[in-house]
Design a protein around this motif. Sequence first.
Motif, short mmCIF file in Angstrom:
data_model
loop_
_atom_site.label_atom_id
_atom_site.label_comp_id
_atom_site.label_asym_id
_atom_site.label_seq_id
_atom_site.Cartn_x
_atom_site.Cartn_y
_atom_site.Cartn_z
N ILE A 69 1.17 -1.27 0.20
CA ILE A 69 0.02 -0.13 -0.05
C ILE A 69 0.83 1.39 -0.34
O ILE A 69 0.66 2.27 -0.99
CB ILE A 69 -0.76 0.13 1.10
N GLY A 70 1.66 1.05 1.23
CA GLY A 70 2.95 2.33 1.20
C GLY A 70 3.67 2.19 -0.22
O GLY A 70 3.74 3.99 -0.87
N PHE A 71 3.77 1.48 -1.18
CA PHE A 71 4.67 1.14 -2.27
C PHE A 71 3.67 2.17 -3.04
O PHE A 71 3.82 2.95 -4.71
CB PHE A 71 5.43 0.37 -2.78
N LEU A 116 1.78 9.04 -6.07
CA LEU A 116 2.02 10.97 -5.19
C LEU A 116 3.37 11.29 -6.54
O LEU A 116 2.79 12.25 -6.86
CB LEU A 116 1.82 10.23 -4.02
N GLY A 117 3.77 10.94 -6.59
CA GLY A 117 5.28 10.95 -6.91
C GLY A 117 4.79 10.75 -8.26
O GLY A 117 5.47 11.84 -9.05
N LEU A 118 4.67 10.09 -9.09
CA LEU A 118 3.95 10.23 -10.50
C LEU A 118 2.67 11.62 -10.60
O LEU A 118 3.41 12.30 -11.68
CB LEU A 118 3.57 8.71 -11.12
N ALA A 119 1.88 11.72 -9.58
CA ALA A 119 0.78 12.68 -10.40
C ALA A 119 1.87 14.38 -9.68
O ALA A 119 1.93 14.98 -10.87
CB ALA A 119 -0.10 13.24 -9.32
N VAL A 125 9.09 6.94 -0.13
CA VAL A 125 8.36 6.29 -2.36
C VAL A 125 8.69 7.64 -2.95
O VAL A 125 9.39 7.83 -3.97
CB VAL A 125 7.56 5.47 -1.80
N PHE A 126 8.22 8.85 -2.11
CA PHE A 126 7.73 10.52 -3.25
C PHE A 126 8.98 9.86 -3.81
O PHE A 126 8.75 10.21 -5.42
CB PHE A 126 6.90 10.29 -2.17
N PHE A 127 9.62 10.61 -3.01
CA PHE A 127 10.51 11.15 -4.18
C PHE A 127 11.24 11.26 -4.94
O PHE A 127 12.10 11.41 -6.45
CB PHE A 127 11.69 11.81 -3.12
N PRO A 128 11.64 9.34 -4.49
CA PRO A 128 12.81 8.93 -5.77
C PRO A 128 11.71 8.67 -6.96
O PRO A 128 12.63 8.76 -8.56
CB PRO A 128 13.69 7.69 -5.79
N SER A 140 12.91 2.98 -13.19
CA SER A 140 13.66 3.56 -12.91
C SER A 140 13.66 3.91 -11.10
O SER A 140 14.25 2.74 -10.44
CB SER A 140 14.93 4.29 -13.47
N GLY A 141 12.36 4.49 -10.85
CA GLY A 141 12.06 5.41 -9.83
C GLY A 141 11.68 4.22 -9.01
O GLY A 141 11.46 4.19 -8.39
N LEU A 142 10.88 3.72 -10.07
CA LEU A 142 10.30 2.44 -9.03
C LEU A 142 10.60 1.15 -8.54
O LEU A 142 11.32 1.02 -6.92
CB LEU A 142 9.38 1.91 -10.25
N ARG A 143 12.32 0.82 -8.97
CA ARG A 143 13.13 0.19 -8.74
C ARG A 143 13.47 0.28 -7.64
O ARG A 143 14.15 -0.20 -6.32
CB ARG A 143 13.85 -0.06 -9.56
N ILE A 144 13.86 1.48 -7.06
CA ILE A 144 14.78 2.47 -6.25
C ILE A 144 13.58 2.16 -4.38
O ILE A 144 13.90 1.80 -3.73
CB ILE A 144 14.89 3.36 -5.73
N ALA A 145 12.44 2.83 -5.82
CA ALA A 145 10.83 2.63 -4.44
C ALA A 145 11.00 1.38 -3.57
O ALA A 145 10.10 1.54 -2.61
CB ALA A 145 10.31 3.36 -5.02
N SER A 146 10.88 0.64 -4.81
CA SER A 146 10.14 -0.87 -3.62
C SER A 146 11.50 -1.65 -3.24
O SER A 146 10.54 -1.88 -1.93
CB SER A 146 9.88 -1.50 -5.00
#
Length: 279
Positions: free
Chosen positions: A89-91, A97-100, A153-156, A201-207
């Motif tokens: 859920i957090g991811f 939110l980061g995408l938007a 997760v938001f920032f990367p 790429s950001g999702l990989r870091i965020a995961s």
Amino acid sequence: MDTATTAPKLAMPQPPKHRRVLSEKTRTVAGSLMVLVVFLAAWQWGPGLLGMPEFILPNFTRVLQESVVMWNNSNLLGHFGITALEVVIGFALGSLLGLAVGVALGLSPRAEAMLSPYILALQIAPKVAFAPLFVMWLGYTIYPKILVAVLIVFFPVMINVLSAVRTVDPDMVNLVRTLNATRWQIFHLVEFRSAMPALFSGLRIASTLAVIGVTVGELVGGNKGLGYLLVDGEGQGNTAAVFVAICALTLIGIVTYGAVVWAERRVLHYLPKVNTSTV
């Protein structure tokens, strides 16, 4: 004249390409498994050879035995499921939110100039400091852990999407405009699609960061989850239980990361292999 030196050399037949690729993958998997076997062997017999007592570094067998005990007596599966749910859920919320925000700031330089100092301040602020505050506001529920994960997760994701949207090829945008494309079509066909590699790429870091955020939340104020089991094991001086919790958290992170890689390969299948990661 020596005919052996003048006769043309016959080229050795090469195996089909798919067989070469399969062979390379087989060697890679075999090498990876060998590293795992060496690591587990070192974990099993290394502490004994170094004379380390069990309360400092239990061996692999002892950790496995403790995991069975925790499965039967401490509801390990239930705590694992709670932490996994919080991570997912957090991811998901942090990524959306980061995408938007990344898209909005990428399309509006003025908005970025206005909001970037505050977003940067939010990123600089230590996320651990927010965890007790969230617990005071929301109690010992799953919501504080999810909020900490969202913040991390938001920032990367946001910065990757923002950079990608800003660096879209203007010639491609102008080409689509000459075809009388609407603003939505330009965004959908050019800007968003160009940002997809950076998004993943950001999702990989965020995961991986999502697991850290949830764990921090559970360590600060949790009565359920793997972070709670980790603190409980520490309080009892049960090092093996701490290792069980760490291994379970690592498993969640690996599965989450693997899901992102799987989705990336399905979504970005049209890109050349040199532009996609082989991990």
